[in-house]
Design a protein around this motif. Sequence first.
Motif, PDB file in Angstrom:
ATOM      1  N   ILE A 135       0.537   8.095  -9.645  1.00 33.89           N
ATOM      2  CA  ILE A 135      -0.153   6.624  -7.992  1.00 33.89           C
ATOM      3  C   ILE A 135       0.626   5.675  -9.228  1.00 33.89           C
ATOM      4  O   ILE A 135       0.859   4.118  -8.501  1.00 33.89           O
ATOM      5  N   GLY A 136      -0.715   5.316 -10.097  1.00 25.92           N
ATOM      6  CA  GLY A 136      -1.130   4.099 -10.486  1.00 25.92           C
ATOM      7  C   GLY A 136       0.297   2.898 -10.974  1.00 25.92           C
ATOM      8  O   GLY A 136       0.522   2.159 -11.247  1.00 25.92           O
ATOM      9  N   ALA A 137       0.913   4.339 -12.408  1.00 27.42           N
ATOM     10  CA  ALA A 137       2.113   3.654 -12.340  1.00 27.42           C
ATOM     11  C   ALA A 137       3.294   3.882 -12.353  1.00 27.42           C
ATOM     12  O   ALA A 137       3.918   3.085 -11.986  1.00 27.42           O
ATOM     13  N   MET A 138       3.072   4.724 -10.835  1.00 28.22           N
ATOM     14  CA  MET A 138       4.504   4.317  -9.820  1.00 28.22           C
ATOM     15  C   MET A 138       4.243   2.900  -8.738  1.00 28.22           C
ATOM     16  O   MET A 138       5.140   2.359  -8.813  1.00 28.22           O
ATOM     17  N   LEU A 139       2.898   2.084  -8.506  1.00 24.71           N
ATOM     18  CA  LEU A 139       3.044   0.528  -8.462  1.00 24.71           C
ATOM     19  C   LEU A 139       2.809  -0.209  -9.146  1.00 24.71           C
ATOM     20  O   LEU A 139       2.861  -1.287  -8.569  1.00 24.71           O
ATOM     21  N   ARG A 140       2.644   0.360 -10.853  1.00 26.83           N
ATOM     22  CA  ARG A 140       2.195  -1.128 -11.161  1.00 26.83           C
ATOM     23  C   ARG A 140       0.855  -1.640 -11.324  1.00 26.83           C
ATOM     24  O   ARG A 140       1.510  -2.234 -11.402  1.00 26.83           O
ATOM     25  N   MET A 141       0.116  -0.219 -10.289  1.00 26.32           N
ATOM     26  CA  MET A 141      -1.663  -1.188 -10.023  1.00 26.32           C
ATOM     27  C   MET A 141      -2.417  -0.182 -10.954  1.00 26.32           C
ATOM     28  O   MET A 141      -3.112   0.128 -10.338  1.00 26.32           O
ATOM     29  N   HIS A 142      -1.867   0.127 -12.076  1.00 29.87           N
ATOM     30  CA  HIS A 142      -2.837   1.021 -12.902  1.00 29.87           C
ATOM     31  C   HIS A 142      -3.707  -0.415 -14.228  1.00 29.87           C
ATOM     32  O   HIS A 142      -3.420  -1.272 -14.302  1.00 29.87           O
ATOM     33  N   GLY A 143      -5.202   0.581 -13.327  1.00 29.09           N
ATOM     34  CA  GLY A 143      -6.387  -0.848 -14.705  1.00 29.09           C
ATOM     35  C   GLY A 143      -7.633   0.270 -15.284  1.00 29.09           C
ATOM     36  O   GLY A 143      -6.704   1.155 -15.414  1.00 29.09           O
ATOM     37  N   ASP A 144      -7.303  -0.110 -16.003  1.00 23.31           N
ATOM     38  CA  ASP A 144      -8.747   0.199 -17.345  1.00 23.31           C
ATOM     39  C   ASP A 144      -9.823   1.184 -16.359  1.00 23.31           C
ATOM     40  O   ASP A 144     -10.377   0.870 -15.087  1.00 23.31           O
ATOM     41  N   ALA A 145      -9.720   2.272 -16.222  1.00 21.95           N
ATOM     42  CA  ALA A 145     -10.989   3.218 -15.603  1.00 21.95           C
ATOM     43  C   ALA A 145     -11.424   4.572 -16.560  1.00 21.95           C
ATOM     44  O   ALA A 145     -10.399   4.900 -17.711  1.00 21.95           O
TER      45      ALA A 145
END
Length: 350
Positions: A135-145
């Motif tokens: 989901i994060g990659a699909m929305l380009r909304m992925h940060g450090d976790a």
Amino acid sequence: MPLQLSRIEQLPNEILDQIISYFSTDPPSYSRLRRLPSLGIASSNRKDLKNVSQVSSRFLALVRPFLFSHAFLDLHSETEFLSFISQNVLARYVLSIVVIGHDAPDHRRDLFWWRRVLRYLDPLRVTIIAPPAFIGAMLRMHGDADSWAFEIPLQSLHLRQDRRQRNFDKLIPFEEPSSLLSARTWTSFGFNEGSSLKPYNHYEYFHYKVPSIFNSLRNMESMRFWLDNVTSFQYVAVFPFYNHVHRVLEFVERIPNLQSFSVQLIPDQRDNVEIEAKGSMNPSDPWMEIESGYSIILNTLALSLGNTGSLQEFVAFDYNSLPAGPSGILWDTLDDTGWYHDGQGTWTRS
């Protein structure tokens, strides 16, 4: 001797259509959006419409708009799904779709599957169940976790538009937007983050960062063009840390036309989530985080969000489920701030 029709088959299509409509109900996914994300979100034992469709070819034609109004797509079967939709001319009937995404072992993901699906379909609702990384990659909304500490298998994203934008009688060129979030005029945005319970077993758990689309808000200006359309936002999580709730609120404060904001921070009772004291966990810690999280939310509502003018409703789905301590002290924050409480967890602007 001609075959005599049964009494029900002698009825005109208009009446049969009305009768069949009573067999059509909301899909199970609608009532499961606030439960822990599951691959079984769309499963159901009801087969009323399928059974009616097998009566005759005439009944099949009448049932088809209802039978295919809520679709299910596992992206492993995308080609077969779209071929079936196209060959049977079903696209106009699909009003909602549940999509199951997968995180490939080699980390290669087809992040633009939605372009092909929306080339055929124009659903009012899209629900995506997938691993956080997908989901994060699909929305380009992925940060450090710190994904290893949370071990969240699935999260869900729910999008809704008020009206369909495609004329199915005309084959029009499809422009390829850069993001699913700008592919339609989505007015409702919901995110179910899953459970944050596991890190509580670690010392200083609050330093860990949950895998979430809200970890990367540096590109908020580029999101403004679709955030302007959002009027409703729902956030669901299980015992999130209060510092992460603050991060979510930073996102909420950037939705300029938000009218309704709803949250759920403790598990749905149907999920039977239990707090087990392991490692260095203090069983009271998750509840302290919830109390602090709601304190931040309510103070934000009383101050910055409450002054935006557009926000008219706040819903705390946990209101009647919280322990006596927090539920007796938190909600007073909104007293005398222009909010009216119905006594059940819904506040409206007076």
